[in-house]
Design a protein around this motif. Sequence first.
Motif, PDB file in Angstrom:
ATOM      1  N   LYS A  32       0.830  -1.205   0.000  1.00  0.00           N
ATOM      2  CA  LYS A  32       0.000   0.000   0.000  1.00  0.00           C
ATOM      3  C   LYS A  32       0.864   1.254   0.000  1.00  0.00           C
ATOM      4  N   ASN A  33       0.520   2.185  -0.885  1.00  0.00           N
ATOM      5  CA  ASN A  33       1.293   3.420  -0.996  1.00  0.00           C
ATOM      6  C   ASN A  33       0.323   4.552  -1.342  1.00  0.00           C
ATOM      7  N   LYS A  82      -9.548  -2.157   5.648  1.00  0.00           N
ATOM      8  CA  LYS A  82      -8.381  -2.101   4.766  1.00  0.00           C
ATOM      9  C   LYS A  82      -7.462  -0.925   5.065  1.00  0.00           C
ATOM     10  N   SER A  83      -7.880  -0.072   6.018  1.00  0.00           N
ATOM     11  CA  SER A  83      -7.069   1.102   6.322  1.00  0.00           C
ATOM     12  C   SER A  83      -7.403   1.616   7.712  1.00  0.00           C
ATOM     13  N   PHE A  89     -13.231   4.014   0.688  1.00  0.00           N
ATOM     14  CA  PHE A  89     -13.962   2.978  -0.046  1.00  0.00           C
ATOM     15  C   PHE A  89     -13.031   2.284  -1.031  1.00  0.00           C
ATOM     16  N   GLN A  90     -13.443   1.073  -1.419  1.00  0.00           N
ATOM     17  CA  GLN A  90     -12.638   0.243  -2.312  1.00  0.00           C
ATOM     18  C   GLN A  90     -13.374   0.017  -3.619  1.00  0.00           C
ATOM     19  N   ILE A  91     -12.651   0.117  -4.718  1.00  0.00           N
ATOM     20  CA  ILE A  91     -13.165  -0.273  -6.027  1.00  0.00           C
ATOM     21  C   ILE A  91     -12.397  -1.516  -6.446  1.00  0.00           C
ATOM     22  N   ASN A  97      -8.139  -5.740 -10.126  1.00  0.00           N
ATOM     23  CA  ASN A  97      -7.400  -4.597  -9.584  1.00  0.00           C
ATOM     24  C   ASN A  97      -8.199  -4.000  -8.428  1.00  0.00           C
ATOM     25  N   GLU A  98      -7.500  -3.628  -7.364  1.00  0.00           N
ATOM     26  CA  GLU A  98      -8.162  -3.052  -6.189  1.00  0.00           C
ATOM     27  C   GLU A  98      -7.555  -1.696  -5.851  1.00  0.00           C
ATOM     28  N   PHE A  99      -8.443  -0.723  -5.678  1.00  0.00           N
ATOM     29  CA  PHE A  99      -8.028   0.637  -5.348  1.00  0.00           C
ATOM     30  C   PHE A  99      -8.761   1.106  -4.110  1.00  0.00           C
TER      31      PHE A  99
END
Length: 126
Positions: A32-33, A82-83, A89-91, A97-99
Amino acid sequence: KDVIPPLEQLMVEKEGYLQKAKIADGGKKLRKNWSTSWIVLSNRKIEFYKESKQQALPNMKTGHKPETVDLCGAHIEWTKEKSSRKNVFQITTASGNEFLLQSDIDFIILDWFHAIKNAIDRLPKN
Ligand code: I3P
């Protein structure tokens, strides 16, 4: 002189800065960055730029393409796991691919969530 905007730009639904972290590519986890990204939402895709699209134009001419997210078959969901940050939110794309996208400002992230969710819901699922 009149400047005719590219067709693509006519379909832009929303753009602005958010915090972005790509956490998976094709199902493979990434480190994660978080970074600030200029996000451009149109009918069926999101583009991520390092600076506003206007500023990015010289780069595009030299062949530097922005990272693109195909919204067809994508999922969007809020996540607290996740954070450690708030308002994340996650897409997840059909290609795995996960953002993560985030803003400290509640109304900004809410507007983005609903705009992206509406775009996804209008698209065919594949
Ligand atoms: C990560 C960095 C991220 C943090 C992440 C850390 O460390 O601090 O900001 O995510 O937490 O691992 P590093 O820079 O050393 O890779 P959040 O800010 O979203 O919490 P995580 O491992 O719990 O995802």
